[in-house]
Design a protein around this motif. Sequence first.
Motif, PDB file in Angstrom:
ATOM      1  N   PRO A   1      -9.699  -5.905  -0.981  1.00 23.49           N
ATOM      2  CA  PRO A   1      -8.929  -6.825  -1.820  1.00 23.49           C
ATOM      3  C   PRO A   1      -7.771  -6.144  -2.542  1.00 23.49           C
ATOM      4  CG  PRO A   1     -11.271  -7.295  -2.026  1.00 23.49           C
ATOM      5  CD  PRO A   1     -11.161  -6.044  -1.220  1.00 23.49           C
ATOM      6  N   ALA A   2      -7.930  -4.886  -2.917  1.00 19.23           N
ATOM      7  CA  ALA A   2      -6.844  -4.177  -3.596  1.00 19.23           C
ATOM      8  C   ALA A   2      -5.634  -4.021  -2.680  1.00 19.23           C
ATOM      9  CB  ALA A   2      -7.333  -2.802  -4.072  1.00 19.23           C
TER      10      ALA A   2
ATOM     11  N   ARG B   1      -1.784  -5.588  -3.054  1.00 23.04           N
ATOM     12  CA  ARG B   1      -0.568  -4.774  -2.910  1.00 23.04           C
ATOM     13  C   ARG B   1       0.387  -5.396  -1.892  1.00 23.04           C
ATOM     14  NH1 ARG B   1      -0.877   1.663  -1.339  1.00 23.04           N
ATOM     15  NH2 ARG B   1       1.324   1.968  -0.771  1.00 23.04           N
ATOM     16  N   ALA B   2      -0.165  -5.845  -0.770  1.00 26.32           N
ATOM     17  CA  ALA B   2       0.666  -6.443   0.273  1.00 26.32           C
ATOM     18  C   ALA B   2       1.298  -7.756  -0.192  1.00 26.32           C
ATOM     19  CB  ALA B   2      -0.176  -6.686   1.528  1.00 26.32           C
ATOM     20  N   VAL B   3       0.520  -8.595  -0.876  1.00 30.98           N
ATOM     21  CA  VAL B   3       1.032  -9.900  -1.315  1.00 30.98           C
ATOM     22  C   VAL B   3       2.081  -9.726  -2.407  1.00 30.98           C
ATOM     23  CG1 VAL B   3       0.435 -12.126  -2.310  1.00 30.98           C
ATOM     24  CG2 VAL B   3      -1.089 -11.077  -0.627  1.00 30.98           C
ATOM     25  N   ALA B   4       1.862  -8.798  -3.318  1.00 28.59           N
ATOM     26  CA  ALA B   4       2.861  -8.541  -4.358  1.00 28.59           C
ATOM     27  C   ALA B   4       4.180  -8.102  -3.730  1.00 28.59           C
ATOM     28  CB  ALA B   4       2.347  -7.477  -5.329  1.00 28.59           C
TER      29      ALA B   4
ATOM     30  N   SER C   1       3.339  -7.288   6.254  1.00 25.61           N
ATOM     31  CA  SER C   1       2.264  -6.296   6.088  1.00 25.61           C
ATOM     32  C   SER C   1       1.107  -6.658   7.002  1.00 25.61           C
ATOM     33  CB  SER C   1       1.771  -6.252   4.639  1.00 25.61           C
ATOM     34  OG  SER C   1       2.746  -5.729   3.768  1.00 25.61           O
ATOM     35  N   LEU C   2       0.375  -5.634   7.435  1.00 26.66           N
ATOM     36  CA  LEU C   2      -0.836  -5.801   8.234  1.00 26.66           C
ATOM     37  C   LEU C   2      -1.990  -5.113   7.523  1.00 26.66           C
ATOM     38  CD1 LEU C   2      -2.501  -6.412  10.865  1.00 26.66           C
ATOM     39  CD2 LEU C   2      -1.695  -4.180  11.707  1.00 26.66           C
ATOM     40  N   VAL C   3      -3.016  -5.883   7.191  1.00 26.80           N
ATOM     41  CA  VAL C   3      -4.256  -5.343   6.645  1.00 26.80           C
ATOM     42  C   VAL C   3      -5.298  -5.413   7.755  1.00 26.80           C
ATOM     43  CG1 VAL C   3      -6.027  -5.541   4.866  1.00 26.80           C
ATOM     44  CG2 VAL C   3      -3.650  -6.120   4.333  1.00 26.80           C
ATOM     45  N   GLN C   4      -5.789  -4.276   8.179  1.00 25.06           N
ATOM     46  CA  GLN C   4      -6.707  -4.216   9.314  1.00 25.06           C
ATOM     47  C   GLN C   4      -8.137  -4.564   8.901  1.00 25.06           C
ATOM     48  OE1 GLN C   4      -6.163  -3.956  12.444  1.00 25.06           O
ATOM     49  NE2 GLN C   4      -4.846  -2.257  13.025  1.00 25.06           N
TER      50      GLN C   4
END
Length: 501
Positions: A36-37, A41-44, A210-213
């Motif tokens: 979630p952190a 960071r990606a959404v901000a 951004s890509l969150v794996q």
Amino acid sequence: MLTGKHYIAGEWVESDEKFSSQPVTGGAREFCIGTPALVDRAVAAAEAAFETYGSITRESRADFLEKIADEIDKRGEAINETGSAETGLPVARLEGERGRTVGQLRLFASHIRKGDYLDRRYDEALPDRAPLPRPELHMIQRPIGPVAVFGASNFPLAFSVAGGDTASALAAGCPVVVKGHSAHPGTSEIVAQAIAAAIVACAMPPGVFSLVQGGRRDVGEALVQHPLINAVGFTGSHGGGRALFDLCASRPKPIPFFGELGSINPVFVLPDAARNRAADIGAAWAGSLTMGAGQFCTNPGVVFVETASADAFISAAARALSETAEQIMLTDGIAEAYRSGAARLQNTGNLNEIVGRACPGRNALPYLFETTLDTWSAEHHLAEEVFGPLGIVVRVPSAENFADVARAFAGQLTCTLHVDEGDTALAKTLVPIVERKAGRILVNGFPTGVEVSDTMVHGGPYPASTNFGATSVGTLSIRRWLRPVCYQALPGELLPEDAIG
């Protein structure tokens, strides 16, 4: 070179926990697990990027989309190698899917250059109108802000990192945060590398993508509940999609969830077509049913054919399915779910198994069942999707039954009619019924294969999708990420450039 990292706001970022890929061939690789952190960071960063990206020219966004397409094509060999190892999909399928992926990026570039999607409207000022004057009014469609996209398991390219949801959102002017699917993390990273190269080449704000794996459920929940996310695109299972939909609806500020949740895509073989072509249609249906190991959301899982012609249809389909070789499924979990779905049907009374060949491990073989209309109507679970090459043929007593069958269906992505000249009158009664049930209606074809074009609709009433007014394929899909804004009495220097030409 794969890093196994996330791509967040222009940087390749590592996280402490790792997961291992489960390739069909070659060794497993380790990839970082999202948190979630990292989502925050990606959404901000996406919100910060929107202040610039949401207002740049359409030409600049079109150039960016085309550069992404070029960078993906440059990595074609790496995508083929990694994608085939991870998913078991043949190289020819991956090359075709890559062509579709870059094709839709270029299609959206052309689409936004034309500007029709803006739906510009204008009312001139009428200062002398009685009893009240009218101010000058402009209206256009504007981007909504950061968008979340969930990569799909069954399309590692076309419905994943740079797939239709991402392409249409970027075209609209919305930054995108993608949650990659753990079924093909290496392929996802390669595509993210292509987007990263395009961001640098086009001088785009780094938070535009951004890509969150990977990640557990808390990562997806954090993404759809983040207060800066304005809409969500999802392709996947009904259970997972409905859970995310409910989270979006329960937020303090609810947001739209555009979920494509699957379908059994009924096929109606009308009486004259069945009498003339039952065997040919049956064999062709078997080919559509087994395409890609049946792992398409448009897989035609159930056929309705008049009892008098059913034997010929079933015999031809059974022969074709019996000759089908084992196919690799996308993940071990999908293969196990397929076996469970087949077992559930095997335990249903009055459902006859015509072809049934179980496979251990990750491989699959087709199943074919046949039953009566009475059993179909009584056993509601038969209308639930089994993801894989499994089909049911339902014997319909007479032509008069087709309309009632169609009326009873829940929402579908597609509905197919096989029609010969003598079926025209019946087909005319069915079309108004099935157009209320499905987003796409076909005649004398099969729904596997979805054209990417201006006219395509890939969606439908619930439960096929969560928003019956939207599509996830075709240029109309851009409308999911836009909202109308009216500008009243604004001087020209304050109006958005797109509002005046």
